[in-house]
Design a protein around this motif. Structure first.
Motif, PDB file in Angstrom:
ATOM      1  N   ASP A   1       0.879  -1.165   0.000  1.00 44.59           N
ATOM      2  CA  ASP A   1       0.000   0.000   0.000  1.00 44.59           C
ATOM      3  C   ASP A   1       0.919   1.219   0.000  1.00 44.59           C
ATOM      4  OD1 ASP A   1      -1.386   2.234   1.786  1.00 44.59           O
ATOM      5  OD2 ASP A   1      -3.007   0.997   0.964  1.00 44.59           O
ATOM      6  N   PRO A   2       0.502   2.322  -0.625  1.00 46.12           N
ATOM      7  CA  PRO A   2       1.377   3.502  -0.608  1.00 46.12           C
ATOM      8  C   PRO A   2       1.706   4.000   0.789  1.00 46.12           C
ATOM      9  CG  PRO A   2      -0.364   3.763  -2.249  1.00 46.12           C
ATOM     10  CD  PRO A   2      -0.689   2.534  -1.463  1.00 46.12           C
ATOM     11  N   GLU A   3       0.901   3.639   1.777  1.00 48.93           N
ATOM     12  CA  GLU A   3       1.095   4.142   3.137  1.00 48.93           C
ATOM     13  C   GLU A   3       1.611   3.078   4.099  1.00 48.93           C
ATOM     14  OE1 GLU A   3       0.699   7.295   4.407  1.00 48.93           O
ATOM     15  OE2 GLU A   3       0.565   7.896   2.316  1.00 48.93           O
ATOM     16  N   ILE A   4       2.038   1.940   3.552  1.00 47.44           N
ATOM     17  CA  ILE A   4       2.496   0.845   4.410  1.00 47.44           C
ATOM     18  C   ILE A   4       3.793   0.266   3.847  1.00 47.44           C
ATOM     19  CG2 ILE A   4       2.030  -1.533   5.139  1.00 47.44           C
ATOM     20  CD1 ILE A   4      -0.880  -0.803   5.420  1.00 47.44           C
ATOM     21  N   ALA A   5       4.751  -0.003   4.721  1.00 48.87           N
ATOM     22  CA  ALA A   5       5.935  -0.781   4.397  1.00 48.87           C
ATOM     23  C   ALA A   5       6.090  -1.815   5.510  1.00 48.87           C
ATOM     24  CB  ALA A   5       7.174   0.106   4.305  1.00 48.87           C
ATOM     25  N   LEU A   6       6.183  -3.065   5.162  1.00 46.88           N
ATOM     26  CA  LEU A   6       6.101  -4.137   6.144  1.00 46.88           C
ATOM     27  C   LEU A   6       7.435  -4.388   6.841  1.00 46.88           C
ATOM     28  CD1 LEU A   6       3.948  -6.663   4.078  1.00 46.88           C
ATOM     29  CD2 LEU A   6       3.187  -5.243   5.995  1.00 46.88           C
ATOM     30  N   GLY A   7       7.366  -4.612   8.156  1.00 44.45           N
ATOM     31  CA  GLY A   7       8.532  -4.944   8.960  1.00 44.45           C
ATOM     32  C   GLY A   7       8.360  -6.293   9.635  1.00 44.45           C
TER      33      GLY A   7
ATOM     34  N   TRP B   1      -1.959   7.661  26.062  1.00 43.44           N
ATOM     35  CA  TRP B   1      -1.437   7.171  24.791  1.00 43.44           C
ATOM     36  C   TRP B   1      -2.572   6.629  23.936  1.00 43.44           C
ATOM     37  CZ3 TRP B   1       3.379   8.442  23.643  1.00 43.44           C
ATOM     38  CH2 TRP B   1       4.292   8.649  24.684  1.00 43.44           C
ATOM     39  N   VAL B   2      -2.550   6.955  22.655  1.00 42.24           N
ATOM     40  CA  VAL B   2      -3.489   6.392  21.684  1.00 42.24           C
ATOM     41  C   VAL B   2      -2.645   5.799  20.561  1.00 42.24           C
ATOM     42  CG1 VAL B   2      -5.418   6.812  20.132  1.00 42.24           C
ATOM     43  CG2 VAL B   2      -5.216   8.136  22.254  1.00 42.24           C
ATOM     44  N   VAL B   3      -2.818   4.502  20.306  1.00 41.50           N
ATOM     45  CA  VAL B   3      -1.921   3.799  19.389  1.00 41.50           C
ATOM     46  C   VAL B   3      -2.705   3.193  18.224  1.00 41.50           C
ATOM     47  CG1 VAL B   3      -0.124   2.052  19.173  1.00 41.50           C
ATOM     48  CG2 VAL B   3      -0.435   3.254  21.352  1.00 41.50           C
ATOM     49  N   PRO B   4      -2.759   3.889  17.073  1.00 45.01           N
ATOM     50  CA  PRO B   4      -3.268   3.275  15.843  1.00 45.01           C
ATOM     51  C   PRO B   4      -2.192   2.363  15.243  1.00 45.01           C
ATOM     52  CG  PRO B   4      -3.415   5.691  15.795  1.00 45.01           C
ATOM     53  CD  PRO B   4      -2.467   5.303  16.898  1.00 45.01           C
ATOM     54  N   PRO B   5      -2.475   1.714  14.126  1.00 43.98           N
ATOM     55  CA  PRO B   5      -1.447   0.922  13.448  1.00 43.98           C
ATOM     56  C   PRO B   5      -0.267   1.790  13.009  1.00 43.98           C
ATOM     57  CG  PRO B   5      -3.639   0.413  12.598  1.00 43.98           C
ATOM     58  CD  PRO B   5      -3.787   1.620  13.459  1.00 43.98           C
ATOM     59  N   PHE B   6       0.875   1.152  12.778  1.00 44.05           N
ATOM     60  CA  PHE B   6       2.060   1.841  12.279  1.00 44.05           C
ATOM     61  C   PHE B   6       1.912   2.033  10.770  1.00 44.05           C
ATOM     62  CE2 PHE B   6       4.739  -0.258  15.846  1.00 44.05           C
ATOM     63  CZ  PHE B   6       4.281   0.676  16.758  1.00 44.05           C
ATOM     64  N   VAL B   7       1.515   3.224  10.368  1.00 50.44           N
ATOM     65  CA  VAL B   7       1.285   3.534   8.957  1.00 50.44           C
ATOM     66  C   VAL B   7       1.984   4.844   8.620  1.00 50.44           C
ATOM     67  CG1 VAL B   7      -0.909   2.292   8.802  1.00 50.44           C
ATOM     68  CG2 VAL B   7      -0.885   4.707   9.523  1.00 50.44           C
ATOM     69  N   GLY B   8       1.949   5.209   7.331  1.00 51.03           N
ATOM     70  CA  GLY B   8       2.571   6.428   6.870  1.00 51.03           C
ATOM     71  C   GLY B   8       1.796   7.671   7.262  1.00 51.03           C
ATOM     72  N   ALA B   9       2.377   8.816   6.928  1.00 52.55           N
ATOM     73  CA  ALA B   9       1.859  10.099   7.399  1.00 52.55           C
ATOM     74  C   ALA B   9       0.448  10.396   6.908  1.00 52.55           C
ATOM     75  CB  ALA B   9       2.807  11.219   6.966  1.00 52.55           C
ATOM     76  N   ASN B  10       0.160  10.147   5.630  1.00 61.93           N
ATOM     77  CA  ASN B  10      -1.165  10.466   5.097  1.00 61.93           C
ATOM     78  C   ASN B  10      -2.244   9.582   5.712  1.00 61.93           C
ATOM     79  OD1 ASN B  10      -0.235  12.505   3.320  1.00 61.93           O
ATOM     80  ND2 ASN B  10       0.407  10.945   1.846  1.00 61.93           N
ATOM     81  N   ALA B  11      -1.965   8.284   5.807  1.00 63.73           N
ATOM     82  CA  ALA B  11      -2.939   7.361   6.406  1.00 63.73           C
ATOM     83  C   ALA B  11      -3.171   7.694   7.869  1.00 63.73           C
ATOM     84  CB  ALA B  11      -2.464   5.921   6.254  1.00 63.73           C
ATOM     85  N   PHE B  12      -2.110   8.040   8.574  1.00 61.14           N
ATOM     86  CA  PHE B  12      -2.250   8.397   9.980  1.00 61.14           C
ATOM     87  C   PHE B  12      -3.118   9.648  10.142  1.00 61.14           C
ATOM     88  CE2 PHE B  12      -0.859  10.860  13.663  1.00 61.14           C
ATOM     89  CZ  PHE B  12      -1.047   9.937  14.680  1.00 61.14           C
ATOM     90  N   GLU B  13      -2.843  10.660   9.337  1.00 56.50           N
ATOM     91  CA  GLU B  13      -3.574  11.917   9.469  1.00 56.50           C
ATOM     92  C   GLU B  13      -5.046  11.761   9.135  1.00 56.50           C
ATOM     93  OE1 GLU B  13      -3.679  16.430   7.510  1.00 56.50           O
ATOM     94  OE2 GLU B  13      -2.002  15.074   7.066  1.00 56.50           O
ATOM     95  N   HIS B  14      -5.338  11.141   7.994  1.00 56.40           N
ATOM     96  CA  HIS B  14      -6.720  11.090   7.517  1.00 56.40           C
ATOM     97  C   HIS B  14      -7.513   9.906   8.076  1.00 56.40           C
ATOM     98  CE1 HIS B  14      -5.989  14.411   4.804  1.00 56.40           C
ATOM     99  NE2 HIS B  14      -4.889  13.812   4.393  1.00 56.40           N
ATOM    100  N   GLY B  15      -6.814   8.857   8.512  1.00 61.36           N
ATOM    101  CA  GLY B  15      -7.521   7.701   9.048  1.00 61.36           C
ATOM    102  C   GLY B  15      -7.698   7.714  10.552  1.00 61.36           C
ATOM    103  N   TYR B  16      -6.849   8.490  11.257  1.00 60.53           N
ATOM    104  CA  TYR B  16      -6.878   8.443  12.713  1.00 60.53           C
ATOM    105  C   TYR B  16      -6.759   9.826  13.360  1.00 60.53           C
ATOM    106  CZ  TYR B  16      -5.870   3.630  11.464  1.00 60.53           C
ATOM    107  OH  TYR B  16      -5.932   2.405  10.889  1.00 60.53           O
TER     108      TYR B  16
END
Length: 332
Positions: free
Chosen positions: A144-150, A245-260
């Motif tokens: 996904d453009p907003e995800i890189a897997l670790g 603390w509020v912990v959404p998934p570890f995602v990129g900046a755009n997904a974090f801003e608009h999804g959470y």
């Protein structure tokens, strides 16, 4: 559901070595690096599980739940029993494999808490998660453009009586109309596909079918997140503004801003957004990994509340609310 006497009694985490993200990934999403390991997912889970059991101290374990989203290393084989055999001195009541994909950690906390609430004969539950994403199986930068897997493993022990953090509530919901985002128009196969899976291609196929638009998917995502968060907070008798603390998934900046961040009105300083940009999205391990980091490295204060927000392909949404007890300093 509100829980009255369910506790996180031990946690653990193990991540691979950092690998810099490609420049174009960092430029788009802000993701700086991802954890990479040569260990299989179950091996990562074992390393984390040892830490969680050591911290929880001696005591019997009832069920063992082992989760993952990636291929565990063998077909037609119980990775959960392999993990249990390496972690537990006595055989657990049951050892189960489960997966809510990226939501495995938070859904696992709610499932484990529900088992303890409904089965007084279960003394404790061990929850382990582990995922590795080798290049032969999946392109970790093309999900996904907003995800890189670790690659990482994480674990927790849940029980009754006392612990590091009390589980106040857990709420889940599912929107199965979105499962095609990870399927596209790919056919069912007799065996795994040759070559790495490119999940982003399946997403393009899903939108090309014309039944959903990207905007409608974003709305459905936000609706699912809001519903579980608002319900779990209400059941816990608290609010997003009162959470430390509020912990959404570890995602990129755009997904974090608009999804959470925007939909929930989050204060970025009270999230682990920056922490996640150096690890990548850890498959099913994000939230247990984050919880161990908070409990061990951030020294939360008595009364602090932690809100974990899980979202997994399918789509599933889970929110769990935890509270640090008054005796937190003596527990450590």
């Amino acid at each position: 559901m509100r829980f009255d006497d369910i506790w996180i009694q031990g946690t653990g985490r193990y991540a691979g070595e950092p690998r810099p993200a490609p420049e174009q990934v960092t430029a788009h999403s802000g993701i700086l690096s991802v954890a990479t390991s040569g260990l299989a997912g179950p091996e990562l889970a074992v390393r984390a599980g040892r830490q969680a059991l050591h911290q929880a101290g001696p005591g019997a374990v009832g069920p063992h739940l082992h989760g993952s989203m990636a291929y565990p290393g063998l077909d037609i084989w119980s990775s959960s029993c392999w993990v249990a055999d390496r972690l537990l001195a006595a055989a657990p009541a049951m050892s189960l494999q489960f997966s809510a994909l990226c939501n495995t950690s938070v859904a696992g906390i709610e499932t484990a808490a529900s088992l303890l609430a409904g089965r007084p004969d279960f003394p404790r539950v061990l929850l382990t998660v582990g995922d590795r994403f080798p290049e032969t199986a999946i392109d970790r930068f093309e999900v996904d453009p907003e995800i890189a897997l670790g690659d990482a493993g994480a674990a927790a022990v849940l029980g009754r009586g006392s612990g590091l953090a009390r589980v106040l509530s857990g709420v889940s919901r599912t929107d199965p109309s979105l499962e095609g985002l990870q399927r596209g128009d790919e056919p069912f196969r007799d065996r795994p596909a040759d070559g790495p899976a490119i999940v982003r291609k399946r997403t393009r196929q899903f939108f090309a079918a014309g039944t959903r638009t990207p905007a409608s998917v974003v709305r459905a995502h936000v609706e699912g997140v809001r519903e579980v968060v608002e319900t779990a907070l209400a059941e816990a008798g608290t609010s997003i503004g009162e959470a430390r603390w509020v912990v959404p998934p570890f995602v990129g900046a755009n997904a974090f801003e608009h999804g959470y961040e925007r939909p929930l009105g989050l204060d970025r300083e009270r999230t682990l957004f920056e922490f996640g940009l150096r690890l990548g999205h850890l498959g099913g391990s994000d939230h247990l990994f984050a919880l161990d980091h908070l409990l061990r490295d951030r020294t939360p204060e008595p009364g602090d509340r932690i809100v974990l927000i899980g979202v997994g392909g399918g789509f599933t949404f889970t929110c769990a609310v935890l509270e640090i007890p008054a005796w937190a300093r003596s527990v450590r």
